[in-house]
Design an enzyme around this catalytic site. Sequence first.
Site, short mmCIF file in Angstrom:
data_model
loop_
_atom_site.label_atom_id
_atom_site.label_comp_id
_atom_site.label_asym_id
_atom_site.label_seq_id
_atom_site.Cartn_x
_atom_site.Cartn_y
_atom_site.Cartn_z
N HIS A 125 13.92 2.84 -2.77
CA HIS A 125 15.02 1.92 -2.47
C HIS A 125 16.18 1.98 -3.45
O HIS A 125 16.93 1.01 -3.57
CB HIS A 125 14.48 0.48 -2.35
CG HIS A 125 13.63 0.32 -1.16
ND1 HIS A 125 12.29 0.63 -1.15
CD2 HIS A 125 13.91 -0.08 0.12
CE1 HIS A 125 11.78 0.41 0.05
NE2 HIS A 125 12.73 -0.01 0.82
N HIS A 180 -3.11 2.42 -3.22
CA HIS A 180 -1.73 2.77 -3.54
C HIS A 180 -1.61 2.92 -5.06
O HIS A 180 -2.58 2.72 -5.79
CB HIS A 180 -0.76 1.69 -3.08
CG HIS A 180 -0.25 1.89 -1.71
ND1 HIS A 180 -0.91 1.40 -0.61
CD2 HIS A 180 0.84 2.55 -1.22
CE1 HIS A 180 -0.24 1.74 0.49
NE2 HIS A 180 0.82 2.44 0.15
N ASP A 198 2.67 4.93 9.65
CA ASP A 198 2.31 6.26 10.08
C ASP A 198 0.79 6.40 10.09
O ASP A 198 0.15 6.31 9.04
CB ASP A 198 2.92 7.25 9.06
CG ASP A 198 3.27 8.56 9.69
OD1 ASP A 198 2.68 8.90 10.72
OD2 ASP A 198 4.15 9.25 9.15
#
Lengths: 377, 377, 377, 377
Positions: free
Chosen positions: A17, A104, A339
Amino acid sequence: MSSFGTLFRVTTYGESHCKSVGCIVDGVPPGMQLTEADVQPQLSRRRPGQSKLSTPRNEKDQVHIQSGTENGLTLGSPIGMLVANEDHRPHDYSETDLYPRPSHADYTYIQKYGAKSASGGGRSSARETIGRVAAGAVAEKFLKLANGVEIVAFVSSIGKVSMDRNPESPEFQKILNTITREEVDETGPIRCPDASVRDLMVKEIEHYRDSKDSIGGVVTCVVRNCPVGLGEPCFDKFEATLAHAMLSLPATKGFEFGSGFLGTAIPGSKHNDPFYHDETTGRLRTTTNFSGGVQGGITNGENIYFSVAFKSAATISQEQSTATYDGKDGVLAARGRHDPSVTPRAVPIVESMVALVLADQLLIQKSREFSRSIVSK
Amino acid sequence: MSSFGTLFRVTTYGESHCKSVGCIVDGVPPGMQLTEADVQPQLSRRRPGQSKLSTPRNEKDQVHIQSGTENGLTLGSPIGMLVANEDHRPHDYSETDLYPRPSHADYTYIQKYGAKSASGGGRSSARETIGRVAAGAVAEKFLKLANGVEIVAFVSSIGKVSMDRNPESPEFQKILNTITREEVDETGPIRCPDASVRDLMVKEIEHYRDSKDSIGGVVTCVVRNCPVGLGEPCFDKFEATLAHAMLSLPATKGFEFGSGFLGTAIPGSKHNDPFYHDETTGRLRTTTNFSGGVQGGITNGENIYFSVAFKSAATISQEQSTATYDGKDGVLAARGRHDPSVTPRAVPIVESMVALVLADQLLIQKSREFSRSIVSK
Amino acid sequence: MSSFGTLFRVTTYGESHCKSVGCIVDGVPPGMQLTEADVQPQLSRRRPGQSKLSTPRNEKDQVHIQSGTENGLTLGSPIGMLVANEDHRPHDYSETDLYPRPSHADYTYIQKYGAKSASGGGRSSARETIGRVAAGAVAEKFLKLANGVEIVAFVSSIGKVSMDRNPESPEFQKILNTITREEVDETGPIRCPDASVRDLMVKEIEHYRDSKDSIGGVVTCVVRNCPVGLGEPCFDKFEATLAHAMLSLPATKGFEFGSGFLGTAIPGSKHNDPFYHDETTGRLRTTTNFSGGVQGGITNGENIYFSVAFKSAATISQEQSTATYDGKDGVLAARGRHDPSVTPRAVPIVESMVALVLADQLLIQKSREFSRSIVSK
Amino acid sequence: MSSFGTLFRVTTYGESHCKSVGCIVDGVPPGMQLTEADVQPQLSRRRPGQSKLSTPRNEKDQVHIQSGTENGLTLGSPIGMLVANEDHRPHDYSETDLYPRPSHADYTYIQKYGAKSASGGGRSSARETIGRVAAGAVAEKFLKLANGVEIVAFVSSIGKVSMDRNPESPEFQKILNTITREEVDETGPIRCPDASVRDLMVKEIEHYRDSKDSIGGVVTCVVRNCPVGLGEPCFDKFEATLAHAMLSLPATKGFEFGSGFLGTAIPGSKHNDPFYHDETTGRLRTTTNFSGGVQGGITNGENIYFSVAFKSAATISQEQSTATYDGKDGVLAARGRHDPSVTPRAVPIVESMVALVLADQLLIQKSREFSRSIVSK
C-alpha cells in the site's frame, strides 16, 4: 536484503500500500532494444484478476521505465522501473491489528521489526514480486539474444491432482522438450499443458474456492538452450542459486530439479546419464537427463528442469480459531474474496527468477571463459 | 565462488589429491573456547570407512587449527583450519582420461575450465565438504552458547524404503521434537531413528552394494531452539539461504521444508498454523507447525525441519556404456569398491551447513534488533 | 555496480536526462520517524543554482518517498525515493557526438559500453549523487539517534588558496572540534569556516569563472561522537571503506585521513597518540589525534577527520583543442555557462557518503558486540 | 571481513604468532602455469631483515601451495597457500598486557573484541600482508599474460625528503613511463629511483633509527598497459576500489591518483587531457595524463599512477609516556630493535594490492564486453 545477483543484479522496493513498487536492474548490457513493451507482457501474466480462478482485484500494473534507456536502447546503466500502487492508503484493517493472521508473516514481522505495514502483507506481499518480474523480463530478453534461451513454466499439480512428474516418464520428458509459453497460456488460467488432468485441476480449485478455502500446487519449469558451463563447483552451484531464487518466492515450500525426490529411488546404474556424440551440436550429450541439465553444479547443455512447491494460500474466506497478539483465544473473521490458488499466477514469477539466475551466471561464466582463453594461449 | 555467508563466512579450498583441504572461518566471535576437540567429532562422523555400509578407504582427517585462537580461546580473527590429504599424488586413472564419467562433473568441468584434476572429483569431490564440516562445528558451538540451538539430522529414506515424512503424522512430529544426535548414532551407520524401517534401509543398501550399484536417499533435519526473527523478507528469506546451502552440497537433487511437497495438497484451512499463548515461553506459539518454523521468510521460534534429496552415487562398481571425450562409443570399466549410499554420511554435512546458515543469520538479525532498539527509544 | 553497503545498503539509478533519479535504501531500522522533510534539506544543499558561484541551472529536486514508511514511521522495508528530472529529453548536443569531451567520461564510456547517453554525463553526472544524498540523510538521522553522531564537512581549499590543514595546527584541530553545519552554511556558498581565507577562495573561483575556466579544491570533514569499535582489521578497515566511498564520488582525486600525507614527515615519537584516562567518558582517550579517530582499522572514539581532493571541473566555457572520436584534430567549442568550482557543492555529498559508511559499519559492529557478549557469559 | 574481490577474490588468515599465515585465492584462471617459484619473489621482497635499514628479524617466509594446481598448472579451483610462522608461541610481553601501545591497534582491538592476541599485532600485524602478497603474485602473473600489464612501485618520499611528485613535472612522468622493478631493486633497500634524493632518504631513515624513532613516507606506483574499460561508473569506480585496497594496508594515511591533491590547483583548461589519435595503437590517447589513467571511474588505457602515504611506524625503541588499560599514567618502556621505516617494504605490498584490484576488475569487464557484443550483433 532486497538485492539478488552479482553481475546482473535486481534490487526491489515496495509493499502493498505504498506509492509504488519497483526495482533497479543493474548490469544490463548496453545497446539492447528495450521499452516498456518488453516488460509488460510478463507483468500482465502475473497480474491477478484475469479469471474467475483468481482474485477479482484488478491491479493495472503498468510499468514505467525511469532510467537506463535512451531512444529505446539500453545505456548499460541501471534500469529503474516502477509500477504505481492504485490504492496506496493504508486500509483500516482493524481486526488484523488484533490478530496475527495464521501462517502469514504478521507475527514474525512484528517480532523482527516491532512494526508491520498496517494492512496487506508488507514486503511478504505477492506485490513485491512485481519488481522481480519486471527485472526478469529484461534478463529474459538478454538470454534470448545471447543463446536463444527458452524458459517455460507451467502448473504441474493442484492439491491432489497432479501430472505425471516421474522423471522416467517419456510423456513428461516430451512436454519438457516441446512445451511453449503460448501453449501454456492457451490452456487458460490454469496454465497446465496436460489435458488429462487440467479439468480436474480447475475443479480442485473451484472446490476449495466454494469451500472458502485455498489449495496449493506445484509449478514445473524447463529451460532449453542453456549454455554449457554456468554455475560454480562449490557454494554457487547452479542448482544452489536456483534453489535460493525459488525459495525466495512467497509461499514456496520446496524445490527439486532433474530427477528430484523421486530420483533418490533410481539406482545409479540407471540414474547415470550415459554420454553420446551428438552430430547436430558436435558435442557430447546424454541419452537420458536425470541430472536435469546440471552436473557437479555446472550446466551441461541439456534441458534444465525443476519444480517448486507452493503451499495453500494463507488468506482464506472462512473463520479461523487462533489467538490475538496479546495471547487471547479468538476467532479471526473471514473478510473479502481471495485467490483460492496462487499457483497458476506463480508461473511467470518462476520464469522471471530463473531468468535472473541465468543472466547472472552467464555473465560470470563469460569472464571465466575469457580468463581461461588468455592463459592457455 | 568458494565462500558462503555475510557476517559469519566460510571459505574452503582443496580437492581430492592436493596437499590439504581446509577452510577459513571469518566472523567467529572472540573469547569462545575452541580447540581441535570441538571440531573433530563432526569430521569423524563425516569420515568414510566407518562401516561395511560405506567405502573402506580410511582417511584419518585430523584437523589442525592454524590461526584465530590463543590459549584455547578465539581471538575474533579468522580461524584457518586444514586437514592433510594422506595420498596427494594424482592417481594414474588412465581410463577417466578417456571417458567423462556419467553423471560426474568430469564433462562439465572440462567444458567450463578446459582442465580437470587428473583423478578424483576435484572440487566436486565429497572431500571438499571437510572444510564445511569444520566450519560448521565452530558455528554450532556458537549457536549452542547463544540460544541452546539443537541441530539433529538423520536418514529418512533410502531408495524406496522411507520413514513416514507426512507432515500430518504425529509420529514424525514426535521424532522431530525429541530426537538427539546420540540417538541417531546409536542406530549404527544407517543413522535412521525409525526402527520400523531401519533394517529395510540397511538391506536396501546391501542389495545395491551387492549388485555393484548405488542408491540414493533423503536426509531430514530438525533445528530446535532457533531464535525468533532470523531471515529477511525478500531474497534472503531464511528458507532461501537454507535451500542455497543444501543444494550446494554434492549429489543433492531437492529440498523441502515444513510441509514441503506433500503440503501442497493440504488446504489452507488446515495448513494454517493457529496461534496460542504459550505460558512457558510467554509468547505466541502455533498448535501445528506446517510452516516448518518459518513464516514470511522469518523464523517464528517453532522447530525448523526440512529434507534434502541425495541422488544415487554416480560412482558404481559395474561397467557403463557411454562415450569417450572425443565422441566414440565405449564401455567404462568398473574400478575399485565404492560407497553404495552416500546418504548416511551426509548427515553431519547437512547439520554443518544449517549451522553456517543460522550463525550468519543470527549475526545479521542482532544488528537489526540493535537498530530497532535505538530508534524506538 | 550501483550498490554500496552490506547491512545498510543504497542502490542508485538514473542519469542526467531520464525520467527520474533515485535510490533504494535497504536496512533502515524500523520505527524511525521519517518523512521527506528529513531528506530534503541535504538535497537542497546539494542543489546547484544557489549562488553566483555555482551554475545557474535550477533543478528543484523535490524528493518523493515511494515505500518503506507508513504514517511517518519506517517499516524496516526498503525506502524507495525518487526525484523527477525536469527536462528529460535528451538534448541535441551535436558537437559532443563528434568529440569525446576531454577529461569527461565520454571516451571511457564509449569504450566500455559502446554507447553513452546522448547528452550530459550519464551515470558519471553529478546528478547521480542525488540518490546518495537522499540515502545519506536517512543514514544520518539514524546515526544521530544511535550515538549523537555529528558530521560536518567544509571547503578547506580552492585552487592555491588553502586553510591550514596541518594536523599539528591547534587552530585546525579547534575547527574540527567545534564547527557546526550551521556555521558552515553561514559562510555563504563558499562553505569555508576560516575567515582568513574565505574571501580569497571566493576571489579564486570568480577569477576562474571570469576566465571561462574552472578550479578544484579540497573538502575536509569531521565526524564527532563516532562509536568505538567500527571497522574491521583487514580489508574492511574503517578508513578503507571510507576511502572507497569518497573516491566513488565524481571528480575526486585523493583522500587522506588523520595526519594524512603531511603526517608522513612527523616522526613516530610525536605521531603516536598517547593515552590518558578521561574522567567524563570514563574511558581511555588520546591527548593528540594524528590517528584521525581510527587505529588498526577500527574507530577509537576520537574525532574522525579526513580530506577529499576534487579536481577542477572538466566542463569549461572556453574552446579546447582536442580530437574527434574518429581521430581528427579539432577544437571543441565552448557552450553555455558552467560551474567554475564544484567543490562547495560537494560538501553535503561528502557528508552523505560518510553517513552511509558509518551506518553500515555500526550495524555490522553491533552484531559483533552481540556475539562477543554471548560467548563470554 | 577478510576477503577482497568479487570474481578474483583473496581471503587471508593468520596473525603474528599462530601456526601459519596464508590465503585462499578464488577465481584464478585454469590452465595457467603456477608454482611456488612464481609466488616466492614478491614474498622475499616483502620479507624484513634484508638490510640494515629494516628490522633484523629473519622470517624465512617460504610459501607452500596447498591446492588448486596439478603438475604445475592451475585447475581453476581455489589456490590455498600458507607460510609457516617460525615462532608461534605467544611471547611473554608482560608490559603490553598493561599498556595499549600508542597508535597501535591494541586499544581498539580490546574495545572491539574484548580480546587481543597476547603479543604482536594480531590481524593488524604486517604479517597478515603475506597472504595478500602471495595472492597478488598470482594475480600479477595473470595480468601479464592477459595484457602485458606492468606494475612498478617505488618509494617517493621519506619524512621530509621527497621526489618531485608534481604531476606537471616531465621528470616525474618520465619515471612513470619507464621505471622497471629491476631498476627499483638496484637502488638497494631504499627502493627509490630518483638518485637526487635517494641518499638523503637513507640518511633520513638512519637519523630516526639512531634516535630510536621512526619515520613515514610515500610509495608511488604506476601501472602500464592496463586495458581500457576497467571499473564501473558509480560506487565501484576503478579509483574507488583502488583506494579501498590501499587504505586497507596497515599504516596507510592517504591515497591520491593522477594529479592528486596538487592537481586541485591546476585549472580545468590545463588539467583537461586533450585527445589525439595515436597511430601505434590505432586509438585515441591523451597528450597529458592528469587523469591518471582513469576517467569517469573507468580506465582509459593511459598509465595509472597513484601514491599512498605510510605513517611513521608506531613501534619505536624509546620510552613513551602514556596510560595503562585501567587508566593509570605511566611510561611504556622501549623494547628490542624495530624497523625505523616500513615504507620501502611496502613497495611489493602495494604492487600486490593493485594487482588484486586489476585482476578482479578485468574479469568483471570481460563479462560486460561479452554482454555488449551479444546484444549489438
